[in-house]
Design an enzyme around this catalytic site. Sequence first.
Site, PDB file in Angstrom:
ATOM      1  N   TYR A 137       0.819  -1.224   0.000  1.00 61.44           N
ATOM      2  CA  TYR A 137       0.000   0.000   0.000  1.00 61.44           C
ATOM      3  C   TYR A 137       0.848   1.266   0.000  1.00 61.44           C
ATOM      4  O   TYR A 137       0.384   2.332  -0.409  1.00 61.44           O
ATOM      5  CB  TYR A 137      -0.928   0.036   1.223  1.00 61.44           C
ATOM      6  CG  TYR A 137      -2.093  -0.931   1.158  1.00 61.44           C
ATOM      7  CD1 TYR A 137      -2.246  -1.802   0.091  1.00 61.44           C
ATOM      8  CD2 TYR A 137      -3.039  -0.965   2.166  1.00 61.44           C
ATOM      9  CE1 TYR A 137      -3.306  -2.686   0.033  1.00 61.44           C
ATOM     10  CE2 TYR A 137      -4.113  -1.853   2.112  1.00 61.44           C
ATOM     11  CZ  TYR A 137      -4.229  -2.714   1.045  1.00 61.44           C
ATOM     12  OH  TYR A 137      -5.287  -3.584   0.993  1.00 61.44           O
ATOM     13  N   LYS A 192       2.371 -15.370   2.277  1.00 63.37           N
ATOM     14  CA  LYS A 192       2.324 -16.073   0.993  1.00 63.37           C
ATOM     15  C   LYS A 192       3.769 -16.440   0.650  1.00 63.37           C
ATOM     16  O   LYS A 192       4.294 -16.088  -0.413  1.00 63.37           O
ATOM     17  CB  LYS A 192       1.668 -15.162  -0.061  1.00 63.37           C
ATOM     18  CG  LYS A 192       1.323 -15.828  -1.376  1.00 63.37           C
ATOM     19  CD  LYS A 192       0.174 -16.805  -1.286  1.00 63.37           C
ATOM     20  CE  LYS A 192      -0.012 -17.498  -2.644  1.00 63.37           C
ATOM     21  NZ  LYS A 192      -0.880 -18.689  -2.555  1.00 63.37           N
ATOM     22  N   ASP A 224      -4.211 -17.821   1.231  1.00 65.53           N
ATOM     23  CA  ASP A 224      -5.361 -18.433   0.560  1.00 65.53           C
ATOM     24  C   ASP A 224      -5.998 -19.490   1.464  1.00 65.53           C
ATOM     25  O   ASP A 224      -7.230 -19.573   1.590  1.00 65.53           O
ATOM     26  CB  ASP A 224      -4.965 -19.020  -0.809  1.00 65.53           C
ATOM     27  CG  ASP A 224      -3.635 -19.741  -0.799  1.00 65.53           C
ATOM     28  OD1 ASP A 224      -2.866 -19.591   0.177  1.00 65.53           O
ATOM     29  OD2 ASP A 224      -3.334 -20.476  -1.761  1.00 65.53           O
ATOM     30  N   ASP A 248      -6.040  -6.475   5.511  1.00 64.79           N
ATOM     31  CA  ASP A 248      -7.187  -5.685   5.066  1.00 64.79           C
ATOM     32  C   ASP A 248      -8.334  -6.628   4.692  1.00 64.79           C
ATOM     33  O   ASP A 248      -9.485  -6.460   5.106  1.00 64.79           O
ATOM     34  CB  ASP A 248      -6.739  -4.850   3.848  1.00 64.79           C
ATOM     35  CG  ASP A 248      -7.745  -3.795   3.455  1.00 64.79           C
ATOM     36  OD1 ASP A 248      -8.784  -3.682   4.120  1.00 64.79           O
ATOM     37  OD2 ASP A 248      -7.491  -3.081   2.463  1.00 64.79           O
ATOM     38  N   ASP A 252     -11.776  -7.970   7.312  1.00 67.89           N
ATOM     39  CA  ASP A 252     -13.168  -7.766   6.883  1.00 67.89           C
ATOM     40  C   ASP A 252     -13.911  -9.095   6.799  1.00 67.89           C
ATOM     41  O   ASP A 252     -15.086  -9.194   7.169  1.00 67.89           O
ATOM     42  CB  ASP A 252     -13.223  -7.074   5.512  1.00 67.89           C
ATOM     43  CG  ASP A 252     -13.275  -5.557   5.659  1.00 67.89           C
ATOM     44  OD1 ASP A 252     -13.095  -5.057   6.787  1.00 67.89           O
ATOM     45  OD2 ASP A 252     -13.487  -4.871   4.635  1.00 67.89           O
TER      46      ASP A 252
END
Length: 358
Positions: A137, A192, A224, A248, A252
């Site tokens: 980001y 990852k 994943d 992020d 959620d």
Amino acid sequence: MTKKIAVLPGDGIGPEIIEQAVRVLGALSLDLELETQPVGGAAYDVHGHPLPPVTLELAKRSDAILFGAVGDWKYDNLPREHRPEQAILGLRRALGLFANLRPAVLYPELANASSLKPEVVAGLDILIVRELTGDIYFGQPRGVRLLDDGPFKGERQGFDTMHYAETEIRRIGHVAFQAARKRGKKLCSVDKANVLETSQFWRDIMIDVAKEYPDVELSHMYVDNAAMQLVRAPKAFDVIVTGNLFGDILSDEAAMLTGSIGMLPSASLNASNQGLYEPSHGSAPDIAGKNIANPLATMLSAAMMLRYSLDQSAQADRIEAAVQSVLQQGLRTADIYEEGTTRVSTSEMGDAVLKALK
Ligand code: NAD
């Protein structure tokens, strides 16, 4: 010693829900000094900026910030730097709030609110620790460039840069291990590492930080798989630590497991445990001013503030127990109402929590 709290109600339902959280703090007979200033659209209206100097200065000299929510459709046409949401980004930057803590708790009384089967989620209590100031980001370089080589030569290409410095990983690691230590002593680091160099480095550093926390069990999971496990068997997790991008998305996802956005608190901390505490939801302009918003996420955020910034865990426990008690009594604001329960307003919910505290 008196602790200073910056109270920033903001926009929409912000003032209504903050009012109830402030009542709860007032009932605890703690030595707190509360000072209120506008933020977001409310600050833009008065000072011409969503995070004016008077608000930023108050935040900087406070031990903690109790934040409502910002944003309203009426500010949608303002230039980006004057939009209400810029206030949160400005506070994160100015105070170095790099650690975002988001619990996802599903009280057994609200198990029907989840889209998952009650037996899969009832009693869920997990904490996601998300790194908030690094990762792809904020990585440079980024942008759109013209390719002068390779199979797509002559085309434009969008690109970003993922990176994490060792210090950034270590400090979020320490926050997560310490949080796990106060809970079920299980920490799952999500990355990852099978594909990304940044993730492999993240994993190596987490393994090193773990040496200082022999009482906490560290595991690793690819992002994943973590996304799948969160809907398959979420109760298997205790604390999850992950980077900004993965956090992020996963935070959620975890929030939605509970099905009740009005119940979820959050905290953003810096290295000296100064923190910004706010409900996970937004300013809900659609229901603002109607005295129907759920104030419990904001009260639970105040409980997190007592636990993480003010070292008052016992008082935090009292607020959480009072919230559980009003749910057991069957009291519900409109967002969590179901047949057979009693619908109450924002202020009536505040009254009930105050009564339960006594
Ligand atoms: P939202 O979270 O404000 O609302 C989504 C839905 O949930 C709405 O139907 C709302 O009525 C309901 N809701 C939210 N909180 C509730 C509560 N406490 N009690 C009962 N119902 C509740 O998200 P949105 O509608 O996408 O955004 C509205 C505004 O909030 C936008 O301007 C957005 O930018 C802003 N926003 C701010 C923050 C923040 O301040 N940290 C976070 C997210 C969104």
